[in-house]
Write a protein that holds these residues in place. Structure first.
Motif, PDB file in Angstrom:
ATOM      1  N   ALA A 176     -26.470 -10.943  -3.411  1.00 12.31           N
ATOM      2  CA  ALA A 176     -25.893 -10.944  -4.761  1.00 12.31           C
ATOM      3  C   ALA A 176     -24.696 -10.003  -4.844  1.00 12.31           C
ATOM      4  O   ALA A 176     -23.654 -10.341  -5.422  1.00 12.31           O
ATOM      5  CB  ALA A 176     -26.954 -10.550  -5.782  1.00 12.31           C
ATOM      6  N   ALA A 231     -30.122 -10.586 -10.466  1.00 12.93           N
ATOM      7  CA  ALA A 231     -28.922 -10.849 -11.257  1.00 12.93           C
ATOM      8  C   ALA A 231     -28.079  -9.590 -11.352  1.00 12.93           C
ATOM      9  O   ALA A 231     -28.603  -8.478 -11.433  1.00 12.93           O
ATOM     10  CB  ALA A 231     -29.291 -11.336 -12.656  1.00 12.93           C
ATOM     11  N   CYS A 291     -23.460 -12.510 -10.999  1.00 19.37           N
ATOM     12  CA  CYS A 291     -24.205 -13.286 -10.009  1.00 19.37           C
ATOM     13  C   CYS A 291     -25.642 -13.453 -10.483  1.00 19.37           C
ATOM     14  O   CYS A 291     -26.210 -12.551 -11.106  1.00 19.37           O
ATOM     15  CB  CYS A 291     -24.178 -12.589  -8.647  1.00 19.37           C
ATOM     16  SG  CYS A 291     -24.882 -13.587  -7.304  1.00 19.37           S
ATOM     17  N   ASP A 292     -26.215 -14.613 -10.200  1.00 22.43           N
ATOM     18  CA  ASP A 292     -27.611 -14.889 -10.541  1.00 22.43           C
ATOM     19  C   ASP A 292     -28.210 -15.719  -9.416  1.00 22.43           C
ATOM     20  O   ASP A 292     -27.841 -16.880  -9.230  1.00 22.43           O
ATOM     21  CB  ASP A 292     -27.699 -15.635 -11.874  1.00 22.43           C
ATOM     22  CG  ASP A 292     -29.129 -16.002 -12.244  1.00 22.43           C
ATOM     23  OD1 ASP A 292     -30.059 -15.351 -11.738  1.00 22.43           O
ATOM     24  OD2 ASP A 292     -29.308 -16.944 -13.044  1.00 22.43           O
ATOM     25  N   LEU A 293     -29.111 -15.123  -8.641  1.00 26.78           N
ATOM     26  CA  LEU A 293     -29.732 -15.799  -7.508  1.00 26.78           C
ATOM     27  C   LEU A 293     -31.226 -15.949  -7.751  1.00 26.78           C
ATOM     28  O   LEU A 293     -31.882 -15.014  -8.220  1.00 26.78           O
ATOM     29  CB  LEU A 293     -29.501 -15.011  -6.216  1.00 26.78           C
ATOM     30  CG  LEU A 293     -28.051 -14.841  -5.748  1.00 26.78           C
ATOM     31  CD1 LEU A 293     -28.016 -14.040  -4.455  1.00 26.78           C
ATOM     32  CD2 LEU A 293     -27.380 -16.194  -5.556  1.00 26.78           C
TER      33      LEU A 293
END
Length: 248
Positions: free
Chosen positions: A58, A28, A37-39
């Motif tokens: 990200a 994140a 962003c949060d992957l």
């Protein structure tokens, strides 16, 4: 990073946070007022082949160059011994190249932060293998999480003695031992759905931001996992080492 620079940016900093404490991997990119962003990905194997790629993805999605990161944050444990080492080592390498800090965040506290406004206590549980769980209980308050127990490792049956009132249970240790919680706790067990569990990279980043705001920047260039119990290597060493040698 100098202490003076840290003081200037700690209220508006950008943190890259990583959670590799389970087979679910999370990266994140977070600032005090937004998540850039949060992957998340379920690796089902080693984190090593995926983590750097996920970090670069990200950064690209957020249009954020690596040099724009003010600090890094890693889930420090408890959790998967190998996963924790990979996550921390990766961030230490990036931090050294940029002269940045790596903040270590308690994995169970980050997991409990997924339900920050609950009226009941929150019990964060991770499957520790060998018939045991890592667990800790927190009470959400207006000032954050109040820790009610230390991080524990024990059988789920023994852990039930710590739960004396209706409590939200979440994490990888919930589904694995669902029958134990339901049988021994009954109405005291409020079982969170699996999708609310790991990874918790956003929460790792949020707790790191809170540390920064409090001026808790930690040392530069070093961070060790918190295992709670000895690793297999340590156990094997103690069993097989020569009697005339001391453990390292």
């Amino acid at each position: 990073m100098t202490v003076a620079r840290w003081a200037r940016i700690q209220t508006e900093m950008r943190i890259l946070a990583v959670d590799t404490s389970t087979l679910a991997e999370g990266v994140a990119l977070i600032e005090p007022d937004r998540i850039l962003c949060d992957l998340q990905v379920d690796v089902r194997s080693s984190h090593a082949p995926h983590l750097l790629g996920l970090i670069h993805q990200a950064l690209a999605l957020a249009s954020a160059p690596l040099a724009s990161i003010d600090a890094f944050a890693a889930s420090q444990g408890p959790g998967s011994f190998t996963g924790l080492r990979i996550g921390i080592a990766t961030l230490l390498g990036l931090a050294q190249a940029l002269n940045r800090r790596v903040l270590g965040i308690d994995t169970l506290e980050a997991l409990a932060l997924k339900v920050p406004f609950a009226a009941q206590p929150v019990c964060a549980l991770l499957d520790a293998r060998k018939g045991e769980v890592f667990g800790a209980i927190f009470r959400p308050t207006t000032n954050g999480l109040l820790r009610l127990t230390p991080n524990l490792v024990m059988t789920p049956e023994a852990f039930c003695a710590n739960i004396t009132e209706p409590t939200i249970l979440l994490g990888t240790g919930v589904e694995v031992y669902r029958h134990v919680w339901q049988t021994q706790l009954g109405e005291r067990a409020i079982l969170a759905p699996p999708w609310l569990g790991m990874p918790c990279s956003v929460q790792v980043g949020a707790l790191a931001l809170a540390q920064a705001a409090a001026g808790q920047h930690g040392p530069t260039g070093t961070l060790s996992p918190t295992y709670v119990r000895p690793s297999e290597a340590e156990i094997n060493w103690s069993r097989h080492r020569p009697d005339d040698l001391s453990p390292i």
